[in-house]
Design a protein around this motif. Sequence first.
Motif, short mmCIF file in Angstrom:
data_model
loop_
_atom_site.label_atom_id
_atom_site.label_comp_id
_atom_site.label_asym_id
_atom_site.label_seq_id
_atom_site.Cartn_x
_atom_site.Cartn_y
_atom_site.Cartn_z
N ARG A 1 -2.90 9.61 13.36
CA ARG A 1 -3.57 8.53 12.63
C ARG A 1 -2.55 7.69 11.89
O ARG A 1 -1.61 8.20 11.29
N GLU A 2 -2.77 6.38 11.97
CA GLU A 2 -1.99 5.43 11.19
C GLU A 2 -2.92 4.74 10.21
O GLU A 2 -4.13 4.82 10.31
N LYS A 3 -2.32 4.06 9.23
CA LYS A 3 -3.07 3.39 8.17
C LYS A 3 -3.67 4.44 7.22
O LYS A 3 -3.77 5.62 7.56
N GLY A 4 -4.08 3.99 6.05
CA GLY A 4 -4.64 4.89 5.06
C GLY A 4 -3.62 5.91 4.59
O GLY A 4 -2.46 5.92 5.02
N LEU A 5 -4.04 6.78 3.70
CA LEU A 5 -3.13 7.82 3.22
C LEU A 5 -2.75 8.80 4.32
O LEU A 5 -1.67 9.38 4.30
N GLU A 6 -3.63 8.96 5.32
CA GLU A 6 -3.28 9.83 6.44
C GLU A 6 -2.10 9.28 7.23
O GLU A 6 -1.39 10.04 7.91
N GLY A 7 -1.87 7.98 7.15
CA GLY A 7 -0.79 7.38 7.91
C GLY A 7 0.59 7.82 7.49
O GLY A 7 1.56 7.68 8.25
N ILE B 1 -20.77 9.10 18.95
CA ILE B 1 -19.81 8.39 19.79
C ILE B 1 -18.41 8.95 19.52
O ILE B 1 -17.98 9.07 18.37
N ASP B 2 -17.70 9.27 20.57
CA ASP B 2 -16.36 9.86 20.46
C ASP B 2 -15.35 8.73 20.30
O ASP B 2 -14.92 8.10 21.27
N ALA B 3 -14.97 8.47 19.04
CA ALA B 3 -14.00 7.43 18.74
C ALA B 3 -13.33 7.78 17.42
O ALA B 3 -13.91 8.45 16.56
N GLY B 4 -12.10 7.31 17.27
CA GLY B 4 -11.38 7.58 16.03
C GLY B 4 -11.85 6.74 14.87
O GLY B 4 -11.65 7.10 13.71
N TYR C 1 0.83 -1.21 0.00
CA TYR C 1 0.00 0.00 0.00
C TYR C 1 0.86 1.25 0.00
O TYR C 1 0.66 2.17 -0.80
N TYR C 2 1.84 1.29 0.90
CA TYR C 2 2.66 2.50 0.98
C TYR C 2 3.71 2.57 -0.12
O TYR C 2 4.19 3.68 -0.44
N ALA C 3 4.05 1.45 -0.72
CA ALA C 3 4.87 1.50 -1.93
C ALA C 3 4.17 2.33 -2.99
O ALA C 3 4.78 3.15 -3.68
N ALA D 1 -14.55 -4.33 10.56
CA ALA D 1 -14.61 -3.80 9.19
C ALA D 1 -13.52 -2.75 8.98
O ALA D 1 -13.02 -2.14 9.93
N GLY D 2 -13.19 -2.51 7.74
CA GLY D 2 -12.11 -1.58 7.43
C GLY D 2 -10.85 -2.36 7.13
O GLY D 2 -10.89 -3.55 6.83
N GLY D 3 -9.73 -1.70 7.18
CA GLY D 3 -8.48 -2.38 6.88
C GLY D 3 -7.36 -1.38 6.76
O GLY D 3 -7.42 -0.27 7.32
N ILE D 4 -6.36 -1.76 6.03
CA ILE D 4 -5.15 -0.96 5.91
C ILE D 4 -5.44 0.39 5.25
O ILE D 4 -4.78 1.38 5.53
N GLU D 5 -6.44 0.44 4.41
CA GLU D 5 -6.76 1.67 3.69
C GLU D 5 -7.50 2.69 4.56
O GLU D 5 -7.66 3.84 4.14
N VAL D 6 -7.96 2.29 5.74
CA VAL D 6 -8.82 3.14 6.58
C VAL D 6 -8.00 3.73 7.73
O VAL D 6 -7.39 2.99 8.50
N PRO D 7 -7.99 5.06 7.90
CA PRO D 7 -7.22 5.67 9.00
C PRO D 7 -7.65 5.13 10.36
O PRO D 7 -8.83 4.87 10.62
#
Length: 496
Positions: A476-482, A447-450, A130-132, A459-465
């Motif tokens: 934030r880690e993961k996703g393009l924000e990571g 709900i106060d959550a990231g 992903y990050y490549a 649900a979600g994955g590596i692409e989701v912050p």
Amino acid sequence: MTRTAEDLAKAYFATGAVEELPSGHFIHGAFVPGSTGDMLESDDPGLARAFASFSAGNADDIAQAVESAEKGLAVWRDTPPAKRCQILNRAAALIRERGEYLAFVETLDSGKTLVEARGDVQSCARFFEYYAGAADKLEGSSIPLGPGLTSWTEREPVGITAHIIPWNYPTSTFARGIAPALAAGCAVVAKPAETTPFTALILAQWLHEAGVPAGVLNVVTGLGQDAGAPLVRHPSIAHVTFTGSVTTGVGVMQAAAPNVTRLTLELGGKSPLVALADCDLDRAVDGALWAIFSNAGQICSAGSRLVVERSIHDELLEKLIAKARALKLGHGLTTADVGAINSGLHLGRIAGHVDAARARGCRIVTGGQATLDPETGAGWFFEPTIIDDVAATDPAIQEEIFGPVLAVQVVDNEEEAIAIANATEYGLVAGIYTRDVGKALRLARSIDAGQVTVNDYWAGGIEVPFGGNRKSGFGREKGLEGIDAYTRTKAITIRH
């Protein structure tokens, strides 16, 4: 032919030895002995005994690693982004090709099941893929200042980054922070947890084989106070990525402050899984089961609180208890559903939390005891545990237990569910189970959550912050924000 993890497990159970484990720290593209020669033991949690030793690093080893990273940074930051992309993709391919060995070591070192470890290895490879793909897309922007002025921004690597790797996900968390750092052009010094040192060393060697230049990725093993603390304090570190407890995270912030070092902190959680009366009951039961009992509950984002509407409480809990009691505990290299607790020390902490809850009069409806592998009579295990109808102020609700312990909270309506979900110091993850999209959106926004998921807790994955609010940390880690943590913006303006 590559041996499967099952083949490696058979050899290990027969001999008690593990082939090809790395020795020493990984500094400047090679394994080197520690400066003192002192060693620490790494335990197999499934058998509660040591299986290997590793170097006990200190400030001198950290200084050597940072010096190496300074040399590596001079090369890597000027490596064309497309070349970095090729190398990281090559690394991902190597991880997939050799993944059975990595999964075997991850299982042996952490205590989790082989199924879970194989998933972590695939996530690790995916992080590098992903990050490549992001390495050659870190673009700046032009700024319209009018005639006679040309202005633009560039994104450049922050420099040398420090990564403190936790013991619950040593392989995937290694990749989660290091893949974007390398993609951005940073050099890295990593310190894995003292109970799970080996996968970081293995991955560093494989990345070097894939083409990461010497010095760009260094790994120093050892205790937190001896190796982690001097790494965080080192004046050449530009950014620290830390995953761990709130208490240690506060210490990391304080240690980094004198150098005004940037931070990403992923800390604790006490995440709610909210089951509303109109939910798909069987889906909610399965979601709640694996939200808390995956990796024996040793997950910062575990769904450790089940917030359930009263009208479905009895039926949902009956189904959940039956499934929890059917889970098979055992060594991670067998066919167990739930593996071991990572260390004897942590097993004692979990047992202490549950014993205290029992003493306060909390109703433990299943589990509640430390136990052993029923096949071997050994290991560090804790029964899948459910504590029912717990008061909002009880420590079982407010404190992170970090084990296979679910606390149930009963509510009468949607509004009360929101209030209860937000009634801790944490704000990492939340899950919502409902058939009503309108309710799902109202709860997700309230709900106060990231990170919030609906009708699938994981649900979600590596692409989701991913990251937390309040005492769950920041960044934030993961996703393009990571990748943002590992770049800084430079503005350039020319009058002409």
